[in-house]
Design a protein around this motif. Sequence first.
Motif, PDB file in Angstrom:
ATOM      1  N   SER A  46       0.839  -1.200   0.000  1.00  0.00           N
ATOM      2  CA  SER A  46       0.000   0.000   0.000  1.00  0.00           C
ATOM      3  C   SER A  46       0.872   1.246   0.000  1.00  0.00           C
ATOM      4  O   SER A  46       1.927   1.282   0.630  1.00  0.00           O
ATOM      5  CB  SER A  46      -0.907   0.014   1.226  1.00  0.00           C
ATOM      6  OG  SER A  46      -0.139   0.217   2.382  1.00  0.00           O
ATOM      7  N   ARG A  52      -9.111   2.664   1.893  1.00  0.00           N
ATOM      8  CA  ARG A  52      -9.776   1.512   1.304  1.00  0.00           C
ATOM      9  C   ARG A  52      -9.397   1.436  -0.170  1.00  0.00           C
ATOM     10  O   ARG A  52      -9.378   2.443  -0.866  1.00  0.00           O
ATOM     11  CB  ARG A  52     -11.294   1.686   1.456  1.00  0.00           C
ATOM     12  CG  ARG A  52     -12.085   0.499   0.992  1.00  0.00           C
ATOM     13  CD  ARG A  52     -13.577   0.636   1.253  1.00  0.00           C
ATOM     14  NE  ARG A  52     -14.246  -0.456   0.552  1.00  0.00           N
ATOM     15  CZ  ARG A  52     -14.276  -1.706   0.996  1.00  0.00           C
ATOM     16  NH1 ARG A  52     -13.727  -2.014   2.146  1.00  0.00           N
ATOM     17  NH2 ARG A  52     -14.858  -2.662   0.282  1.00  0.00           N
ATOM     18  N   ILE A  53      -9.069   0.230  -0.602  1.00  0.00           N
ATOM     19  CA  ILE A  53      -8.759   0.021  -2.020  1.00  0.00           C
ATOM     20  C   ILE A  53     -10.086   0.026  -2.775  1.00  0.00           C
ATOM     21  O   ILE A  53     -10.991  -0.752  -2.469  1.00  0.00           O
ATOM     22  CB  ILE A  53      -8.036  -1.318  -2.219  1.00  0.00           C
ATOM     23  CG1 ILE A  53      -6.683  -1.311  -1.500  1.00  0.00           C
ATOM     24  CG2 ILE A  53      -7.858  -1.617  -3.703  1.00  0.00           C
ATOM     25  CD1 ILE A  53      -6.051  -2.670  -1.352  1.00  0.00           C
ATOM     26  N   HIS A  93     -10.111  -5.196   1.598  1.00  0.00           N
ATOM     27  CA  HIS A  93      -9.704  -4.027   0.812  1.00  0.00           C
ATOM     28  C   HIS A  93      -9.323  -2.849   1.709  1.00  0.00           C
ATOM     29  O   HIS A  93      -8.943  -1.794   1.219  1.00  0.00           O
ATOM     30  CB  HIS A  93     -10.821  -3.635  -0.168  1.00  0.00           C
ATOM     31  CG  HIS A  93     -10.988  -4.625  -1.283  1.00  0.00           C
ATOM     32  ND1 HIS A  93     -11.602  -5.849  -1.109  1.00  0.00           N
ATOM     33  CD2 HIS A  93     -10.585  -4.606  -2.584  1.00  0.00           C
ATOM     34  CE1 HIS A  93     -11.586  -6.519  -2.238  1.00  0.00           C
ATOM     35  NE2 HIS A  93     -10.978  -5.789  -3.156  1.00  0.00           N
ATOM     36  N   TYR A 124      -7.223   4.240  -4.328  1.00  0.00           N
ATOM     37  CA  TYR A 124      -7.635   4.181  -2.929  1.00  0.00           C
ATOM     38  C   TYR A 124      -8.662   5.260  -2.628  1.00  0.00           C
ATOM     39  O   TYR A 124      -8.644   6.324  -3.229  1.00  0.00           O
ATOM     40  CB  TYR A 124      -6.448   4.452  -2.002  1.00  0.00           C
ATOM     41  CG  TYR A 124      -5.244   3.570  -2.166  1.00  0.00           C
ATOM     42  CD1 TYR A 124      -5.098   2.402  -1.412  1.00  0.00           C
ATOM     43  CD2 TYR A 124      -4.216   3.919  -3.049  1.00  0.00           C
ATOM     44  CE1 TYR A 124      -3.955   1.614  -1.541  1.00  0.00           C
ATOM     45  CE2 TYR A 124      -3.080   3.136  -3.184  1.00  0.00           C
ATOM     46  CZ  TYR A 124      -2.958   1.987  -2.424  1.00  0.00           C
ATOM     47  OH  TYR A 124      -1.842   1.208  -2.548  1.00  0.00           O
ATOM     48  N   GLN A 126      -8.596   7.288   0.287  1.00  0.00           N
ATOM     49  CA  GLN A 126      -7.639   7.479   1.375  1.00  0.00           C
ATOM     50  C   GLN A 126      -8.283   8.105   2.603  1.00  0.00           C
ATOM     51  O   GLN A 126      -9.141   8.981   2.482  1.00  0.00           O
ATOM     52  CB  GLN A 126      -6.481   8.357   0.893  1.00  0.00           C
ATOM     53  CG  GLN A 126      -5.290   8.339   1.831  1.00  0.00           C
ATOM     54  CD  GLN A 126      -4.087   9.084   1.265  1.00  0.00           C
ATOM     55  OE1 GLN A 126      -4.065   9.456   0.088  1.00  0.00           O
ATOM     56  NE2 GLN A 126      -3.094   9.302   2.107  1.00  0.00           N
TER      57      GLN A 126
END
Length: 693
Positions: A46, A52-53, A93, A124, A126
């Motif tokens: 990351s 979160r992806i 994720h 992402y 973020q």
Amino acid sequence: MTEMLEHQAIGRGPARRDGVRKVTGTAPYAYEHPVENPAFCHPVQSTVGRGRITAIDTSAALALDGVLAVLTPDDAERLANTDDAELAVLQTHEVAFRGQIIGAAVAETSEVARQAADLVAVTYDQAPHDVVLSDSRDDLYRPDAVNGGFPTDSNEGDIEAALAAAEVTVTQTYTTAMYHQNPLEPHTTTARSEDGVLTLWDSTQGVHPVRKAVAKVLGLEPDAVHVVCPYVGGAFGSKGQLKANTVLAAMAARAVPGRSVRLALTRQQMFDVAGYRTPTIQHVTLAANRDGTLTGIAHDVVEQTARIKEFAEQTAVSTRSLYAAPNRRTSHRLAALDVGVPSWMRAPGECPGMFGTEVAMDELAQELGMDPVELRVVNDTEIDPDSGKPFSSRNLVACLREGAQRFGWADRDPAPRSRREGNQLVGTGVASSVYPVYRMPKSTATVRFSGGRYVAEIGAADLGTGTWTSLAQIAADALGADLASVEVRIGDTRYPEASVAGGSSGMTTWGSAVVEAARAFRAKFGADPSDGDEVEAAVQANPATDDYAMFAFGAHFVEARVDADTGEVRVPRMLGVFAAGKIINARLARSQFLGGMTMGLSMALHETSVMDPRFGHVVNHDLAEYHITANADVGEIDVGWLDEHDPHVNAMGSKGIGEIGIVGAAAAVSNAVHHATGVRVRELPITLDKLLG
Ligand code: MOS
């Protein structure tokens, strides 16, 4: 009381049995284990500190010639057990810290794997991350227990009343940095999944613990996991607990069944996922009478853990047992941050904790105008103040006396900044050292007679500590046989189950199992066995711990020279004297003590992992920028030990020596620097900016 071994091979200093293999490069490490047609795995990490992806595009990576598989949270296998979020690799994720493993590429070459990993495009959502430890955070919390299973807090008497009534007090804050273990061999695995068996050649401190943990995560029977690790190129605790890289290697191998997959973390990746020692903020309070008798001692610690998994370093625990004082308090409070998971590093707890306590003792000695060796002697105790049990043996005072004599302490002018040679301010310092004697709950060994030799087998580990050699010495003495007629086999789950090489418990635990098996073998087959005769035996926890507190002790003496203009610190001389029971192998033990002391010097002067709060990662994440004490920084290190006899610890009388060498060393350096300069450095490392101005 344990029936003690006759010492024949034990106590001598035979050379490492694996020495020639190591220096000729023929000892296969995990990454080098010869396999046919290996594939290579490279993690994707990351690039945000939290979030979160939202999308992962693997098309460019998959289009690359030589790519066999790309693993992401979208399609990686679902793990059977995700209770341990550190090991739940590619199961979510959510991003919990910068550098977390969020994917992997498997390819025909390491270069293509790395390029493919770079080509995985991740977007992402973020979120703000929080990576700054401080003792004024309002979210500090009290863990249920600290590492080792110790109570989080302790409280006896009334420390506040002791402070109010005391003739002399010291109340100070000490800090230790974030440290990374940095073994020279990185975390590496070669993994193969074939015919229902997962084989892991893994660089680890314990093959059986890895098998157990991997089997749980993947939902396999332990018998379906074979872990092999004959040699380790250093670990310092970082390979003591399963980490994400080994799980990822296993998942990569399962994605390309029948292929062997190699994974070696890069040095920079090790700063992200291979563990580290938490930074600590330590409030230490000492209350004493004019004669130096401690009336109160308090050690309150703030440190960090990861938001996804708790690790609570037991920083104040050794303070509970070191000195007598009727009023005592210790506590541990944690900040859960968006960081990687801290873990074991050589003497977790004792190492940072004894920096605080032992610098505070030096400050108290100065307040009292008392010799710091004498202050420690005055506060010695035959009863462990924490458990109320007598020590099985305690020779702290003898270590201090022997060390003072050997170091030439008697000539010391107690006044700080009293000695100058040319442009150098010269000072000396002392600190105590302590480390518990641990024996793990269970280990098993086999002894067999085969081809005219004895063979002892146990799934033990040799981290470079010398297990191959010292276990053979123990087996020889337990059999009453020549050392040359005993072969030891370790580092493979095919051998009987052994505990992790942790807490300096290896020799105590595995050695006890080998003694048990050897004695049973002798009892059954006598001194003239036949080919194929075999006995297996196990040992449990040591029942004598019900009656005795068991610790090794030591004393560090350091000479520091500080440039009066630049503040540059040099340490030409260190001495460590230890009382650690029977020393099994004099040559290897010296190497362990020396290594521990050098690592303590490194902690005192050089090491610090610098967290960049803007991005949430360690910026000096390589050996160019993370400074480790090198040869040119090390002067003369003198190592000594007392001939200590302890019939309670185990049949060998040994106490474990892998960690005590580092404990107290940094405090002794800081105390010497204070004596040289008059400047008290309470924040490690002791860099020159802290000595100027
Ligand atoms: Mo050692 S740091 O207890 O693995």
